[in-house]
Design an enzyme around this catalytic site. Structure first.
Site, PDB file in Angstrom:
ATOM      1  N   LYS A  56       0.826  -1.210   0.000  1.00  0.00           N
ATOM      2  CA  LYS A  56       0.000   0.000   0.000  1.00  0.00           C
ATOM      3  C   LYS A  56       0.862   1.262   0.000  1.00  0.00           C
ATOM      4  CE  LYS A  56      -3.582  -2.517   2.513  1.00  0.00           C
ATOM      5  NZ  LYS A  56      -4.186  -2.797   3.827  1.00  0.00           N
ATOM      6  N   GLN A 100      -5.017  -1.483  10.108  1.00  0.00           N
ATOM      7  CA  GLN A 100      -4.645  -2.771   9.520  1.00  0.00           C
ATOM      8  C   GLN A 100      -5.110  -3.903  10.436  1.00  0.00           C
ATOM      9  OE1 GLN A 100      -3.037  -3.140   6.477  1.00  0.00           O
ATOM     10  NE2 GLN A 100      -3.486  -5.313   6.731  1.00  0.00           N
ATOM     11  N   ASP A 125     -11.317   2.344   3.899  1.00  0.00           N
ATOM     12  CA  ASP A 125     -11.496   0.889   3.820  1.00  0.00           C
ATOM     13  C   ASP A 125     -12.973   0.511   3.751  1.00  0.00           C
ATOM     14  OD1 ASP A 125      -9.405  -0.800   3.450  1.00  0.00           O
ATOM     15  OD2 ASP A 125      -9.002  -1.197   5.557  1.00  0.00           O
TER      16      ASP A 125
END
Length: 935
Positions: A56, A100, A125
């Site tokens: 990422k 995460q 997200d």
């Protein structure tokens, strides 16, 4: 049937990333200095998480997104994670962030709580319940979609096969892929079936799908024979299975039996190289989209603030009724609206808060806004409405002209609230609310000043007592006690030794002569200038005798109490620029002289550190709001005669940073321009280094009539007829005072806007005459104001004039050089500002000027203490008195605050209560806890 066409996620994602890179480049060109920013919050050190994050970060760098990786240790707790999330939510430079998963912590952390703590508008997200709910309802343009389903949709669209009307089958119902995939296909007009582990006859259901998306985490669970011929197959699985042919003994497979399925499907994604690269590309796309949304709402420097609408009534109700009719917004919400972070704000209930000085440090590189000072002509005893004008002006600039604007006002003393004056928070429809909070304890700053001041007073008399009753050796032994057989000087004692020229740190090495010099301040009681204070009007404390208890062994002296806001500590608070500066100023406060004529300071008493501790919260400005929802700093309230009469430098500096270069900060100076404005420029601006842009000079018809020879105006009595009937002659004669105050303001090189505060008894001819004469005699503009009756709407013309004046050329200059002798500085103020022919230093004043110069205080600015009711020393002389000599009775020093204050007349520093004080009307409703009786 021909084998399926491969949907190459690597190639498609590369194209998307290239488009995003171009978009980011364009954004940076359109808004110089702007960069989309992504933050990734990781807990622990899982290898798979590290791998995903690196992918990422690399993608973000390639596109031009600034990505930040915040890596927390495995010992991190849930509350610590929440603090980081709150910080990222409030950081306007971060446009998107993700946590995460999984959270690799030794401590129990509720993942659902953590995810839902993310601000939905930054949840790139797409995992918060808010975004999931919006997706489920079909609000696709007002939510973020989880990256894997979003990437799957892009792959399906890449086939060119219409989605609408197709039968889509989703195998898997996870929150991250299956469930949002169902919603996404549904709102793209497919007919969707979701299958899961409990679905009967799964093979038959799969065989119905024109579009098949599989996300089960089961290697090759979906067999080729299940696939409907010609179906689009999207395989989200990443599974590792044994393979002896591979060097590492395993291979990656999807959730679909790829080799079988490609013989029946029309399009299929490979594993790896299909959905995986698309997931990362969609994360980047959501981040760029979030940045775009931010720019759409965000006008550079503009607050996104919600204003309150006023329900104007005629006749205008009482101030307290108006205050109660408007519900203030939660102060935490206002703080967020003006760009403060939660860690910079300490809430005191729902309507007031303190702002930490860390906000100033964070914003130190931001350019300041426009700085406006509101002052007035020489007032009547009724006052001319400076506070009301200040609030009306900021309401007009903010709620009506949509400018970033802050009011910075003084905190009123509690004493007059219960005495003769009543509340002070503006008036009418131009107020600070809630009025009762503003006028009573607020956040306790004045109580802190009272405690600190009286600690100094107690230290003075205790030190005199102990020095009179002990030998040098006994005194030294108690000042530097032996602890566990060891004597040590405290830090403050070491600083005293250095001031005395004694370069020693070991108490045992001092000579008898050095012990005497160190231990004895030898205060001359006749020179004590420090008084005890109380925030209550109490006339019987104006002169008292202390020390009458037998324990004080006959050591009595005459003393007095002042009102708390008269304390030098209040002036220190108003003029300090930092916590460190306040500590230094508190230490410098001179409380008396020794019998040898040397100044004795709070630092000599050893109390300055303790004072700083008592004042550590008081230094933080208090945030409140106006009736129309614009922000107000209420901070410090020094006397306008023996002190400089202005709110704090710190509040102004923070406000100037918060409003930004196009915004406005409006502050008020006490009394008329000859006193408050002169001190604002020569004392406050000198210490702050800030440069004002506009002076707003408040005038009224009644004040001009008084200066033109009208009858005496007395507070509490009806106005004589001359003040309520049109009389242009009186107005024109009285204009001389306004003309002089315009000249005084222009002497400092700043444009002047005259605000004619209109009352219902004024005529249009009178108001127009004042405006015309003001413009003819040097005012940048002069406008009629009706903000008391109409709020910000009534000050709209004033606000527009201030905007124009702020753009006009100016050349700010101070009135005198600090290096001039004390007498010369006083003379310059008297002649240039008051119009005196000269000054006369009476013997006591002459003696003090010599003493202070000898003690090293001659270079301090001057803070004149004279009547506010006349330009001269005689309150009965109105208009512009001439031919007078200004008598200087005495000179005193506020060394810590940083000025000398010459006394022109006698100044009362402790008000008394009238026959019928305001407290007769003040009470509390025990059921609602509502305060009644404030004006």
């Amino acid at each position: 049937m021909a084998p399926a066409e491969i949907l190459n996620g690597k190639e498609i994602s590369a194209q998307i990333r290239a488009r995003l890179k171009n978009q980011v480049t364009q954004l940076k060109e359109q808004v110089p200095g702007f960069t989309p920013r992504l933050a990734i919050l990781q807990v622990g050190n899982r290898d798979d998480s590290n791998l995903y994050i690196n992918v990422k970060l690399k993608a973000a760098e390639e596109i031009g997104i600034k990505a930040t990786h915040i890596k927390l240790p495995r010992t991190t707790t849930e509350s610590e994670v929440m603090k980081y999330i709150t910080s990222l939510n409030e950081d306007s430079t971060v446009h998107g962030f993700l946590v995460q998963l999984p959270l690799d912590s030794e401590n129990s952390i509720n993942t659902e709580e953590v995810i839902n703590a993310i601000a939905p508008e930054k949840d790139v997200d797409g995992l918060t319940s808010i975004n999931a709910g919006k997706l489920a309802r079909g609000d696709l343009n007002d939510c973020f979609i989880p990256c894997t389903p979003k990437g799957c949709l892009e792959l399906i669209k890449e086939t060119g096969v219409p989605i609408a009307g197709r039968h889509a089958v989703v195998v898997g119902r996870s929150k991250i892929v299956g469930a949002p995939m169902h919603d996404l296909l549904l709102w793209n007009n497919a007919t969707v079936t979701t299958c899961h582990s409990k679905t009967a006859h799964l093979d038959e259901e799969v065989n119905k799908g024109d579009i098949l998306v599989v996300a089960t985490g089961q290697p090759e669970m979906v067999k080729g024979e299940w696939i409907k011929p010609g179906a689009i197959v999207i395989d989200c699985g990443i599974n590792y299975v044994p393979d002896d042919k591979k060097p590492n003994g395993r291979k990656v497979v999807g959730d679909v039996a790829y080799d079988e399925a490609k013989e029946r499907a029309s399009f299929i994604t490979p594993v790896p190289g299909g959905v995986g690269p698309m997931t990362v590309a969609m994360l980047m796309q959501s981040t760029v989209e979030s940045a775009k949304r931010f720019l759409e709402k965000f006008k550079p420097g503009k607050w996104m603030i919600q204003y309150n609408n006023l329900n104007l009534k005629t006749p205008v109700p009482s101030d307290i009724d108006i205050s109660r009719s408007c519900k203030p917004k939660p102060i935490g919400k206002l703080a967020r609206e003006i760009g403060l972070l939660s860690e910079e704000v300490e809430l005191y209930g729902e309507t007031k808060a303190k702002v930490l000085l860390s906000a100033l440090e964070r914003l130190k590189h931001r350019p300041d806004g426009k700085y406006v000072v509101v002052t007035g002509i020489t007032p009547t005893p009724l006052g001319e409405g400076k506070s009301t004008t200040t609030i009306g002006l900021v309401q007009a600039l903010g709620a009506h002209l949509y400018q970033n604007v802050f009011a910075c006002v003084r905190q009123p003393s509690q004493g007059p609230t219960f005495g003769i004056k009543g509340g002070a928070a503006g008036g009418g429809y131009s107020q600070v609310i809630p009025m009762e909070e503003f006028n009573l304890h607020l956040t306790g700053d004045i109580h802190a000043i009272t405690a600190a001041n009286n600690l100094v007073a107690a230290a003075i008399d205790a030190r005199i007592f102990h020095e009179l009753t002990q030998t040098d050796k006994a005194l030294f032994n108690r000042l530097v006690p032996s602890v566990n057989g060891v004597r040590r000087f405290s830090d403050i004692q070491i600083r005293r030794l250095k001031r005395l020229g004694i370069e020693k740190t070991d108490p045992t090495t001092l000579t008898d002569e050095e012990i005497n010099r160190f231990a004895r301040l030898d205060i001359d009681p006749e020179t004590i200038t420090w008084q005890r204070v109380l925030d209550t009007n109490d006339r019987f404390l104006r002169k008292i005798t202390i020390g009458q208890a037998p324990t004080e062994k006959g050591h009595t002296r005459t003393a007095q109490f002042d009102i708390s806001v008269a304390s030098e500590i209040m002036a220190v608070l108003a003029l300090t620029t930092s916590l460190e500066d306040m500590r230094e100023r508190l230490g410098k406060m001179v409380v008396a002289s020794s019998k040898k004529g040397e100044p004795v300071s709070a630092e000599d008493l050893g109390v300055s550190g303790a004072l700083t501790v008592l004042m550590k919260d008081a230094i933080k400005p208090n945030l409140m709001q106006t009736l129309e929802g614009t922000p107000v700093f209420v901070h410090a309230g020094p006397f306008a005669n023996i002190a400089h009469g202005n709110s704090s430098i710190i509040a102004d500096r923070i406000a100037l940073k918060l409003v930004g270069p196009e915004g406005f900060v409006v502050t008020e100076a006490g009394f008329g321009a000859d006193i408050g404005m002169e001190k604002f420029f020569n004392i406050k601006c000198r210490y702050s280094g800030l440069c004002p842009h506009v002076v707003v000079l408040v005038a009224t018809v009644r004040a001009l009539k008084m200066h033109g020879g009208g009858p005496t105006v007395t507070a509490g009595l009806p106005l004589p007829k001359a003040y309520i009937q049109e009389n242009l002659e009186l107005v024109e004669k009285g204009f001389s005072n306004l003309k002089k105050q315009i000249e005084n303001a222009r002497m400092f090189g700043i444009p002047v806007v005259v605000a004619v505060n209109a009352f219902k008894t004024d005529t249009e001819s009178e108001l127009d005459l004042i405006s015309r004469l003001s413009r003819e005699h040097g005012a940048f503009d002069a406008v009629k104001c009706t903000h008391w009756a109409e709020g910000g709407k009534g000050a709209l013309a004033l606000a527009q004039a201030v905007q124009r004046a702020a753009q006009a050329p100016s050349s700010f200059q101070l009135l005198y050089d600090l290096k001039l002798p004390v007498e010369d500085k006083i003379r310059i103020i008297a002649q240039k500002i008051y119009g005196a022919d000269d000054i006369e230093l009476l013997p006591e004043a002459q003696h003090k000027a010599e003493v202070y110069t000898k003690q090293g205080f001659g270079n301090l600015p001057i803070c004149m203490a004279k009547t506010h009711l006349s330009l001269s020393h005689n309150p009965e002389q109105k208009g512009v008195p001439t031919g007078f000599i200004l008598p200087i009775r005495d000179i005193r020093a506020s060394v810590g605050a940083g000025f000398l204050y010459p006394l022109v007349g006698t100044m009362s520093t402790m008000p008394g209560l009238p026959t019928r004080p305001c407290f007769y009307d003040i009470d509390l409703d025990p059921e609602t806890e509502q305060v009644n009786g404030l004006f």
